[in-house]
Motif scaffolding. Structure first.
Motif, mmCIF file in Angstrom:
data_model
loop_
_atom_site.group_PDB
_atom_site.id
_atom_site.type_symbol
_atom_site.label_atom_id
_atom_site.label_comp_id
_atom_site.label_asym_id
_atom_site.label_seq_id
_atom_site.Cartn_x
_atom_site.Cartn_y
_atom_site.Cartn_z
ATOM 1 N N LYS A 1 16.366 12.998 7.926
ATOM 2 C CA LYS A 1 16.550 12.086 6.797
ATOM 3 C C LYS A 1 17.756 12.504 5.975
ATOM 4 N N THR A 2 18.381 11.510 5.357
ATOM 5 C CA THR A 2 19.495 11.808 4.460
ATOM 6 C C THR A 2 18.970 12.495 3.207
ATOM 7 N N LEU A 3 19.864 13.161 2.500
ATOM 8 C CA LEU A 3 19.476 13.842 1.274
ATOM 9 C C LEU A 3 18.944 12.850 0.243
ATOM 10 N N MET A 4 19.552 11.652 0.173
ATOM 11 C CA MET A 4 19.088 10.633 -0.772
ATOM 12 C C MET A 4 17.672 10.177 -0.439
ATOM 13 N N SER A 5 17.402 10.017 0.852
ATOM 14 C CA SER A 5 16.069 9.589 1.267
ATOM 15 C C SER A 5 15.031 10.652 0.917
ATOM 16 N N GLN A 6 15.362 11.901 1.124
ATOM 17 C CA GLN A 6 14.438 12.992 0.801
ATOM 18 C C GLN A 6 14.230 13.098 -0.713
ATOM 19 N N ALA A 7 15.302 12.868 -1.476
ATOM 20 C CA ALA A 7 15.189 12.902 -2.936
ATOM 21 C C ALA A 7 14.298 11.764 -3.427
ATOM 22 N N ILE B 1 8.507 5.656 8.230
ATOM 23 C CA ILE B 1 9.548 6.688 8.199
ATOM 24 C C ILE B 1 10.121 6.807 6.794
ATOM 25 N N ASP B 2 10.433 5.661 6.188
ATOM 26 C CA ASP B 2 11.012 5.660 4.833
ATOM 27 C C ASP B 2 10.068 6.280 3.810
ATOM 28 N N PHE B 3 8.762 6.107 4.016
ATOM 29 C CA PHE B 3 7.794 6.613 3.053
ATOM 30 C C PHE B 3 7.252 7.997 3.427
ATOM 31 N N GLY B 4 7.954 8.664 4.318
ATOM 32 C CA GLY B 4 7.684 10.080 4.558
ATOM 33 C C GLY B 4 6.661 10.425 5.608
ATOM 34 N N LEU C 1 0.828 -1.205 0.000
ATOM 35 C CA LEU C 1 0.000 0.000 0.000
ATOM 36 C C LEU C 1 0.863 1.256 0.000
ATOM 37 N N LEU C 2 1.933 1.245 0.777
ATOM 38 C CA LEU C 2 2.836 2.388 0.791
ATOM 39 C C LEU C 2 3.528 2.557 -0.557
ATOM 40 N N LEU C 3 3.912 1.453 -1.174
ATOM 41 C CA LEU C 3 4.548 1.517 -2.491
ATOM 42 C C LEU C 3 3.608 2.118 -3.537
ATOM 43 N N HIS C 4 2.303 1.960 -3.321
ATOM 44 C CA HIS C 4 1.329 2.498 -4.273
ATOM 45 C C HIS C 4 0.803 3.870 -3.839
ATOM 46 N N GLY C 5 1.501 4.489 -2.893
ATOM 47 C CA GLY C 5 1.186 5.880 -2.568
ATOM 48 C C GLY C 5 0.223 6.112 -1.436
ATOM 49 N N ALA C 6 0.006 5.138 -0.567
ATOM 50 C CA ALA C 6 -0.888 5.350 0.574
ATOM 51 C C ALA C 6 -0.356 6.476 1.453
ATOM 52 N N ASN C 7 -1.268 7.300 1.965
ATOM 53 C CA ASN C 7 -0.889 8.391 2.866
ATOM 54 C C ASN C 7 -0.318 7.794 4.148
ATOM 55 N N PRO C 8 0.968 8.052 4.463
ATOM 56 C CA PRO C 8 1.596 7.409 5.621
ATOM 57 C C PRO C 8 1.212 8.018 6.960
ATOM 58 N N GLU D 1 9.610 -2.940 11.965
ATOM 59 C CA GLU D 1 9.601 -2.884 10.502
ATOM 60 C C GLU D 1 8.459 -2.009 9.985
ATOM 61 N N TYR D 2 7.334 -1.972 10.703
ATOM 62 C CA TYR D 2 6.225 -1.102 10.312
ATOM 63 C C TYR D 2 6.612 0.372 10.489
ATOM 64 N N ILE D 3 7.237 0.675 11.617
ATOM 65 C CA ILE D 3 7.665 2.045 11.903
ATOM 66 C C ILE D 3 8.703 2.498 10.884
ATOM 67 N N GLN D 4 9.650 1.608 10.563
ATOM 68 C CA GLN D 4 10.689 1.966 9.605
ATOM 69 C C GLN D 4 10.106 2.240 8.227
#
Length: 319
Positions: free
Chosen positions: A275-281, A241-244, A197-204, A235-238
């Motif tokens: 977040k790192t610059l790569m993660s934000q990009a 975080i990764d998906f913004g 769901l996150l990969l398909h753009g779900a609001n995190p 893993e859910y929390i991570q």
């Protein structure tokens, strides 16, 4: 004698009332409908093909019949997972989004029954991946709750809304009304569905895009808060975080009695480590990809493979 006659008359009236409730055997229309449904129920493709070759049967292909919840042959095939019958009905022009008395489409019942092949066939035939607007639930909500990641993937690839929520009147809105499939997959511990769901753009943050609804609710809970409340793993929390997800949005009351589990510590760490610059990009690029299938869109980018994998959140290439 008079009392006996009264009793006899009463019994006759009751029998007559029940007879009115039963389908009339001489009703030819009813017989044609039942014949189609019986062929589907027994998964008799040969018989169904013979019946559909006759115009008088095809006329009732979209007519519901049966006790309890009357259903069309297509709805019956979807519920039972009888793929060959379902495909045959579609070939003969069965109405793909026909509703039953519960406002459920054949796709909805196929999803509920976890019949992946029927789900795919219906979607390819043009079924609405979001189900009926008159039904409180939806195929995506059902798949997320049941943890059926394969069915969920097909629905999303065919354009189902990723932040769909239960349909309730405005006056009935409460804290659970804005909880979409992302909430459900977390609460029921379906990590694969959660990530998909996150990969398909779900609001995190809220898994809800209705700002008016969020404003009406006194204390709407973020997905992060729900994950902590239900003891979801780190893993859910991570992933959030990764998906913004906004790590400062949840209301946390931390004191000496608070259990410092790994998931909570991960959230607290994210609050002090930007977040790192790569993660934000990566977040920004994915937000610019408006396609339902973001991974396919990433694959079309003219960039090195390692960067495409990073944009698709492949763990092996996280840096």
């Amino acid at each position: 004698m008079a009392q006996g006659q009264t009793t006899s008359t009463s019994l006759m009236d009751i029998s007559k009332a029940f007879s009115l409730l039963q389908p009339k055997e001489e009703d030819q229309d009813g017989e044609l409908c039942r014949a189609l449904n019986n062929a589907v129920s027994s998964d008799d493709v040969s018989l169904l093909s013979q019946l559909l070759s006759q115009e008088n049967y095809r006329m009732y292909m979209n007519t519901p019949s049966g006790w309890g919840v009357p259903v069309t042959p297509l709805r019956a095939a979807a519920a039972l997972g009888h793929l060959r019958c379902l495909e045959l009905l579609l070939e003969h022009g069965a109405e793909v989004d026909v509703l039953d008395v519960k406002a459920q489409t054949p796709l909805f019942t196929a999803v509920s029954g976890k019949h992946l092949d029927c789900v795919v066939a219906l979607l390819k035939a043009g079924a609405d991946p979001n189900g009926s607007q008159y039904n409180n639930c939806s195929p995506v909500l059902t798949a997320a709750r049941e943890g059926d990641v394969d069915v969920l993937r097909e629905l999303l690839l065919f354009g189902a809304k990723v932040d769909v929520r239960p349909k309730v009147p405005d006056w009935a809105s409460n804290a659970t009304a804005c909880r979409g499939p992302l909430y459900l997959s977390a609460v029921y511990a379906h990590l694969d569905c959660f990530r998909l769901l996150l990969l398909h753009g779900a609001n995190p943050n809220y898994n809800c895009t209705d700002e008016k609804m969020l404003a009406r609710i006194k204390q709407p809970k973020t997905v992060l808060e729900v994950c902590l409340q239900y003891g979801c793993g780190p893993e859910y929390i991570q992933l959030l975080i990764d998906f913004g997800a906004d790590v400062f949005l949840p209301t946390l009351i931390i004191d000496k009695t608070t259990k410092q589990n790994e998931a909570l510590l991960l959230l607290l760490k994210a609050r002090v480590c930007p977040k790192t610059l790569m993660s934000q990009a990566r977040l920004m690029i994915r937000r610019c990809l408006t396609f339902a299938n973001k991974d396919a869109a990433v694959d079309r980018l003219d960039i090195p493979l390692i960067l495409r994998n990073y944009l698709k959140h492949h763990n092996s290439v996280l840096v």
